[in-house]
Write a protein that holds these residues in place. Structure first.
Motif, PDB file in Angstrom:
ATOM      1  N   TYR A 119      71.851  -3.124  17.166  1.00  0.00           N
ATOM      2  CA  TYR A 119      71.682  -4.336  17.965  1.00  0.00           C
ATOM      3  C   TYR A 119      70.552  -4.153  18.969  1.00  0.00           C
ATOM      4  O   TYR A 119      69.729  -5.051  19.174  1.00  0.00           O
ATOM      5  CB  TYR A 119      72.984  -4.695  18.682  1.00  0.00           C
ATOM      6  N   MET A 120      70.526  -2.956  19.584  1.00  0.00           N
ATOM      7  CA  MET A 120      69.466  -2.709  20.564  1.00  0.00           C
ATOM      8  C   MET A 120      68.099  -2.754  19.900  1.00  0.00           C
ATOM      9  O   MET A 120      67.131  -3.215  20.479  1.00  0.00           O
ATOM     10  CB  MET A 120      69.678  -1.346  21.218  1.00  0.00           C
TER      11      MET A 120
ATOM     12  N   THR B 230      68.849  -6.882  12.498  1.00  0.00           N
ATOM     13  CA  THR B 230      70.001  -7.775  12.537  1.00  0.00           C
ATOM     14  C   THR B 230      70.650  -7.850  11.165  1.00  0.00           C
ATOM     15  O   THR B 230      71.875  -7.822  11.029  1.00  0.00           O
ATOM     16  CB  THR B 230      69.583  -9.175  12.995  1.00  0.00           C
TER      17      THR B 230
ATOM     18  N   LEU C  99      80.770   2.103  15.727  1.00  0.00           N
ATOM     19  CA  LEU C  99      80.454   1.205  16.831  1.00  0.00           C
ATOM     20  C   LEU C  99      79.117   1.579  17.457  1.00  0.00           C
ATOM     21  O   LEU C  99      78.273   0.713  17.720  1.00  0.00           O
ATOM     22  CB  LEU C  99      81.561   1.288  17.884  1.00  0.00           C
ATOM     23  N   ARG C 100      78.899   2.877  17.690  1.00  0.00           N
ATOM     24  CA  ARG C 100      77.662   3.298  18.337  1.00  0.00           C
ATOM     25  C   ARG C 100      76.458   2.982  17.462  1.00  0.00           C
ATOM     26  O   ARG C 100      75.398   2.600  17.958  1.00  0.00           O
ATOM     27  CB  ARG C 100      77.711   4.800  18.645  1.00  0.00           C
TER      28      ARG C 100
ATOM     29  N   TRP D  42      84.474   5.016  16.417  1.00  0.00           N
ATOM     30  CA  TRP D  42      83.483   5.087  17.506  1.00  0.00           C
ATOM     31  C   TRP D  42      82.066   5.290  17.008  1.00  0.00           C
ATOM     32  O   TRP D  42      81.166   4.593  17.471  1.00  0.00           O
ATOM     33  CB  TRP D  42      83.885   6.170  18.510  1.00  0.00           C
TER      34      TRP D  42
ATOM     35  N   LEU E 298      72.476  -4.758  10.627  1.00  0.00           N
ATOM     36  CA  LEU E 298      73.702  -4.792  11.434  1.00  0.00           C
ATOM     37  C   LEU E 298      74.812  -5.554  10.713  1.00  0.00           C
ATOM     38  O   LEU E 298      75.947  -5.082  10.597  1.00  0.00           O
ATOM     39  CB  LEU E 298      73.390  -5.442  12.783  1.00  0.00           C
TER      40      LEU E 298
ATOM     41  N   LEU F 232      76.281   0.525  15.281  1.00  0.00           N
ATOM     42  CA  LEU F 232      76.071  -0.922  15.355  1.00  0.00           C
ATOM     43  C   LEU F 232      75.383  -1.288  16.669  1.00  0.00           C
ATOM     44  O   LEU F 232      74.499  -2.143  16.710  1.00  0.00           O
ATOM     45  CB  LEU F 232      77.409  -1.656  15.237  1.00  0.00           C
ATOM     46  N   GLN F 233      75.796  -0.619  17.745  1.00  0.00           N
ATOM     47  CA  GLN F 233      75.149  -0.894  19.043  1.00  0.00           C
ATOM     48  C   GLN F 233      73.672  -0.546  18.980  1.00  0.00           C
ATOM     49  O   GLN F 233      72.829  -1.296  19.469  1.00  0.00           O
ATOM     50  CB  GLN F 233      75.827  -0.082  20.141  1.00  0.00           C
TER      51      GLN F 233
END
Lengths: 604, 577
Positions: B493-494, B501, B486-487, B483, B504, B489-490
């Motif tokens: 992305y934001m 990028t 994932l956060r 998790w 990322l 990476l999010q």
């Protein structure tokens, strides 16, 4: 909390094996046999649960001839990340779920020769089953991803502990390939998530996506109004965001809902923004997802993990790998790639078909060259799964054909049928190889021969199953292959001719293998004394597979009744999308559709 | 208005300290008191009969209880940012969160030290005093609002760590590790101090918000047009880089990571757990504090709930501050702003500098750590490289947070929340990994990966827990380690833009790179045959229970990360405002 609630029933179906695995883990030491019996009982119970869907009219059932999602439910899982516990089945996933449950029973039955660390084996096997069932039912992209990853670790250990001599190499290769694919998938998921916006969908689309629940025969708009008033967290977020009247200032309501993403991909321009190097978001998302799924399928040139994994894995795990895991790639293509990123799929249609044909040809030639029986069957899987990629990719609903979706439907149905048929025939082939390997402990094609005389019943069944893999009319392999090859004819002559020719190669390597293994005067290889007739346990695994191969070959409607409506609906939607897309392109560019031209140019 | 007399100044200072600052400083005071008691209790008669473990655990639990907000965690949602001790420290939700985190870790850590027996009756009080002293330093690090406190905090955390690395007496490797650590630490501390003096010299203050305000007044784009101005900017850049050296040392970021594998190999596994969890967490928060402190002024923060879109404010601010006579330069600045997406405002060059620097170091650390871990045969050395890689991953979240802070406060908070989630879950993963290593060392006197072969046969629980922890460190669902990745990476992305990028993609691919070496350990334990020479290995009840308690959250939070994520979201709800 009754069993007729889809929430309970589907959760039970998916998580029962995992719970059983947990129970096995904490149970005091038992005899090895008992672990196997308990696991077999669990897989049988799960299979019975899937059979429960066939009781039409029962409180919970799966109706044939219905295209839409059935038994849909939707619960918040991790609200702060926007992830839902969202599952349902339609005609595309339901046959795969039943196949998974069915093959799990057979594979567990085929696990009896395993004597090493039986407890660990059973626990991992059951965890694997949960992951497989979950992938086919999950409709939240994240839930899908989690299930997809859940399978990796059990599979790694199942190959790595119980496999052949090069098992560790094969296991890590399998893990690494799949993980690279799923990391790419993760990036694509994030791209789609951050470009998605639920507020752009209308009432009907939200209802179709399973967000607004509409009672049977109810009006979507009314339910939508009711939903907006409700105190569901998502509805409140929706209301909060749509309160902002100025559209340019409005925030986006992101979602992982696969059905909603499909609606966005087909009805909005959310994924059309430029992402990188002049390519749109959906182009990149499609490419990343395609690579991720095609690794699993596997297609040339990303197939190299498969022969190693298959050869080294123990027989039941080979059956699961070939029968179910490979299908996940195809399932991902039809459920996620095309419906969510239609524009990218349209642009890359020829590329996809080319990958499919390349796998068919390469796999068939490679199978011809093998000396190892199991490796030959493994390469035949590469070749046969090429049909699936090809069938899904024949985007023949273009301007030239007047946006006629019929041929594409034929291809997609053929591909789906091929997935089920291959699940039956390849699992059967691997099992048959395993049966003889258990006796003579080698797989060298050149050292077999004359098995018909010593094991007539086994050889008869094996030949039947191999013929099913070959695609002999009257057996299940035929239907899928012929549908796909016919559908390509309208798309590209060159590809159609090549893919039709592959049938000859397939016949070549399968007949040659049958000749070398089963025919001939007498068995001269090692351990000839160990060849004993097939046992009852082995029979009870082989016979159901052959019976199903014959049933689906003679009466394919039994399967198509469930499958076709959903596949057709999806292809119809994509055909409509293509027409609208071309019209839009023509309207903005009077010289003709640019994308269409590209696609046309590719075809010629 | 009162006349400014010495009496008045002293009075207000006393008022400020006693009424305002000290109540917020209670957990640290409790730590101080515990250290004093630990050291002095033996002077008194009968004092030597009081086990130092009890004093340490009581003191740290008291501190932890004091650190919990009196009005419950919900009060964080409205808690304002306050400066303590006339601006030396800052007390906000981030401070409160990280203090609870550090003190919880210390409580677990003291129990672990007791169970492994590293802190024996003879030098227990030294050991615990050092641990608590380092923790005190880390608390100060993560609430520093002044360059002085930054330096103090780093040193207070480091000096006890040097001793802890060499706490096992009579082992050459251990002494070597401690010496290496001291020399490296002293060197980087000197460089950092020089950097701080350069920055404070140019900016005229060591108070972070004041420094940010003077940076904004300097108007960097304009400075760059004159030769003299360029010189000033160069001094600032140099100062920033030198400050970065000190922070990179604490983070063991490449290229200042060389101490890390040697120290981790030489020091005991328990101390490694302390260095890799607590020290890293404090350093990451400090990095965030420096980035946000120098890169943002309250004036240029986009208002979160304002009806105006943030980007419009940013553009307007840019237009008013950018000198019109240097059209080309302005355009360049604007272009590069597009590339890094750090938002506008007079401090955007600072943020850009910070973001580029941190994200590049993060990528290199992450990739290097993962690649270098491949060849390791010692489990502690391997975990050292794994720590380097994870620190790199966490730094990406810091970079994303600072890049986002200039544009969208809500998104920036999400990035910090990802960082806190990462830190929190990393606690469970690394603490249980090192705890298992320590307990196994006690049992079989080896820390070589090869000696773990076939452990699942004799000690199934340990092997399964270790496998779960390792897989969680890879970041595979459904285990907790997934998790935070994932956060992050999010958040990347934001943050958007080519640089982010790239980060990322590098971060995502690193997950796949990391797979092989973590899995190799799991493979050795679960697949490889057991050596004939080794007898049965069993941890004993209490150690096994400890391992179970710290590694079960890895499974639970893997399936239900919601509550933890809500908590970290709450902890950032007032940040950047």
């Amino acid at each position: 909390m009754t069993l007729s609630d889809p929430k309970v029933y589907l959760s039970l179906l998916v998580f029962l094996p995992a719970v059983a695995a947990l129970v096995l883990a904490v149970l005091p030491r038992l005899a090895d046999e008992s672990y196997k019996l308990i696991s077999l009982a669990v897989t049988i119970f799960v299979f019975i649960l899937t059979l429960g869907f066939f009781r039409s009219g029962a409180p919970i059932d799966f109706e044939a001839g219905v295209a839409e999602m059935q038994n849909l439910f939707n619960v918040d899982w991790i609200p702060s990340f926007g992830i839902q516990y969202f599952m349902a089945m339609d005609g595309i996933s339901f046959p795969l779920v039943v196949l998974t449950a069915f093959l799990s029973v057979l594979a567990m039955g085929a696990s009896w020769p395993i004597t090493k660390h039986v407890k660990g084996y059973c626990i991992l096997f059951l965890l694997l089953e949960t992951g497989m069932l979950g992938v086919f039912m999950a409709l939240d992209f994240f839930l899908f991803y989690v299930f997809w990853e859940v399978m990796l670790l059990p599979m790694y250990f199942l190959i790595g502990v119980w496999g052949g001599p090069r098992r560790e190499y094969a296991a890590i290769k399998f893990f690494l390939y799949t993980l690279v694919g799923s990391v790419l998938m993760l990036i694509a998921i994030l791209m789609l998530y951050f470009n998605s916006d639920l507020t752009r969908l209308d009432a009907q689309q939200l209802a179709d996506a399973g967000i607004v629940s509409v009672e049977k025969g109810g009006d979507a708009a009314q339910s939508f109004e009711k939903w907006k008033e409700s105190d569901l967290p998502l509805a409140q977020r929706y209301a909060e965001i749509t309160k902002e009247a100025d559209l340019t200032q409005r925030k986006q309501l992101h979602t992982f809902n696969i059905l909603a993403l499909q609606q966005m991909g087909q009805h909005t321009d959310l994924f059309d923004g430029e992402a990188l190097w002049g390519k749109s978001t959906q182009w990149w998302a499609f490419l990343l997802l395609f690579i991720g799924f095609v690794i699993k399928v596997p297609s040339v040139p990303l197939h190299t993990w498969l022969p190693d994994a298959h050869v080294e894995a123990p027989t039941p795990i080979s059956m699961i790998l070939a029968g179910i895991l490979l299908k996940m790639g195809g399932y991902g293509l039809i459920r996620i790639c095309y419906p969510i990123c239609p524009n990218a799929g349209y642009q890359m249609a020829y590329f996809v078909c080319f990958v499919g044909v390349l796998s068919m040809v390469y796999g068939a030639f490679a199978a011809l060259a093998q000396k190892d029986f199991k490796r030959m069957v493994a390469y035949s899987s590469v070749s046969h799964m090429g049909y699936v990629v090809l069938g899904l990719g024949v985007w023949s609903a273009v301007a030239d054909t007047g946006y006629n979706p019929d041929y594409w439907k034929m291809g997609a149905n053929g591909a789906m049928f091929q997935m089920i048929a291959h699940g039956i025939s390849s699992a059967g082939m691997f099992f048959m190889v395993g049966v003889i390997y258990d006796r003579v402990h080698h797989r060298d094609l050149d050292k077999f021969g004359g098995l018909f005389a010593k094991m007539p019943l086994y050889s008869g069944l094996a030949v039947g199953i191999f013929f099913a893999g070959l695609g002999l009319p009257g057996l299940c392999g035929f239907i899928g292959e012929v549908f796909v090859v016919l559908s390509v004819w309208k798309y590209s002559y060159a590809l159609a001719i090549i893919s039709a020719a592959v049938v000859i190669l397939t016949a070549g390597y399968i007949l040659w293998a049958i000749q070398r293994v089963y025919l001939g005067a007498e068995y001269k290889g090692p351990h000839g004394e160990a060849i004993t007739p097939i046992t009852m346990r082995e029979l009870s695994i082989a016979v159901p597979l052959l019976v199903l191969a014959i049933v689906f070959g003679v009466y394919p409607t039994a399967l198509l009744n469930y499958m076709q409506p959903s596949v057709d609906m999806q292809i119809d939607r994509l055909a409509v999308w293509t027409e609208e897309h071309d019209n839009r392109a023509t309207a903005s560019n009077p010289l003709g559709s640019q994308d269409g031209q590209v696609a046309d140019a590719w075809q010629r | 208005m009162q006349p400014v007399t010495l009496q008045n100044v002293v009075d207000s200072l006393v008022d400020n300290t006693l009424d305002m600052s000290l109540p917020f400083f209670r957990p640290e005071l409790a730590l101080c008191a515990t250290i004093v008691i630990l050291l002095f209790v033996r002077i008194f008669k009968g004092g030597e009969y009081i086990p130092s473990f009890f004093i340490a655990i009581l003191g740290s639990i008291t501190a932890l209880i004091l650190a919990f907000p009196a009005e419950g965690f919900e009060s964080w949602a409205t808690m304002p940012r306050q400066e303590l001790f006339t601006g030396m420290l800052v007390y906000d939700t981030l401070t409160a969160f990280i203090r609870i985190f550090l003190l919880s870790f210390v409580v677990l850590f003291i129990i672990l030290s007791r169970l492994t027996g590293i802190a024996d009756a003879k030098d227990g009080q030294d050991y615990y005093a050092l641990v608590l002293g380092a923790t005190l330093g880390m608390c100060i690090m993560s609430s520093a609002n002044h360059m002085m406190m930054l330096f103090m905090g780093v040193e207070m955390a480091s000096v006890p760590s040097y001793v802890l690395a060499g706490i096992v007496k009579g082992r050459q490797r251990s002494s070597e590790a401690a010496l290496k650590y001291v020399i490296y630490g002293a060197g980087t501390a000197g460089v950092m101090l020089y950097g701080i003096s350069l920055l404070t010299g140019v900016l005229g203050s060591a108070h972070l918000p004041t420094m940010a305000a003077s940076l904004a007044d300097l108007d960097i784009p304009n400075l760059l047009t004159t030769a003299e101005g360029r010189l000033t900017v160069m001094v600032l850049v140099l100062g920033g880089l030198m400050l970065g050296v000190g922070l990179a040392f604490k983070l063991s970021a490449v290229p200042f990571h060389f101490w890390c594998p040697d120290v981790f190999e030489g020091a005991s596994a328990e101390v490694d757990a302390f260095l890799s969890v607590a020290s890293k967490a404090a350093a990451l928060v400090l990095l965030l504090r420096v980035g946000a402190g120098l890169g943002l002024t309250t004036a240029e923060l986009p208002v979160a709930d304002s009806a105006d879109p943030p980007r419009v404010i940013a553009v307007a601010a840019n237009e008013t501050t950018a000198p019109t006579q240097n059209a080309v330069l302005v355009k360049q600045v604007a272009d590069s702003q597009d590339a890094t997406h750090v938002g506008g405002g007079p401090l955007s060059p600072v943020r850009r500098f910070f973001v580029i620097l941190v994200s590049l170091i993060a990528i290199v650390s992450c990739t290097f750590g993962n690649l270098a871990a491949y060849g390791q045969t010692n489990i502690k050395r391997m975990l050292a490289y794994s720590t380097i890689a994870h620190a790199g991953f966490m730094m990406m979240a810091v970079a994303a947070a600072i890049a986002l802070a200039g544009r969208d406060v809500v998104d920036a908070r999400t990035a910090v929340s990802a960082l806190l989630l990462y830190i929190t879950l990393y606690l469970f993963m690394n603490l249980s990994a090192f705890a298992i290593v320590a307990f196994l060392r006690n049992e079989m006197h080896s820390e070589d990966i090869a000696d773990y072969a076939g452990l699942i046969r004799t000690s199934p629980l340990t092997a399964v827990m270790m496998t779960a922890v390792l897989v969680s460190l890879i970041g595979l669902p459904p285990l907790a380690g997934f998790w935070p990745k994932l956060r992050v990476l999010q958040a990347l992305y934001m943050a958007g833009g080519p640089l982010m990028t790239f980060v990322l993609v590098a971060a995502a691919l690193n997950t796949a790179i990391a797979l092989v070496y973590y899995l190799r350990v799991a493979k050795t334990m679960c697949i490889d045959p057991e050596p004939d020479t080794r007898g049965a290995v069993s941890l004993g009840f209490l150690p096994a229970a400890f391992v179970f308690v710290v590694s079960v959250p890895v499974l639970i939070f893997g399936i239900l990360p919601g509550p933890l994520a809500n908590w970290t979201d709450l902890a950032v709800s007032q940040l950047f405002s």
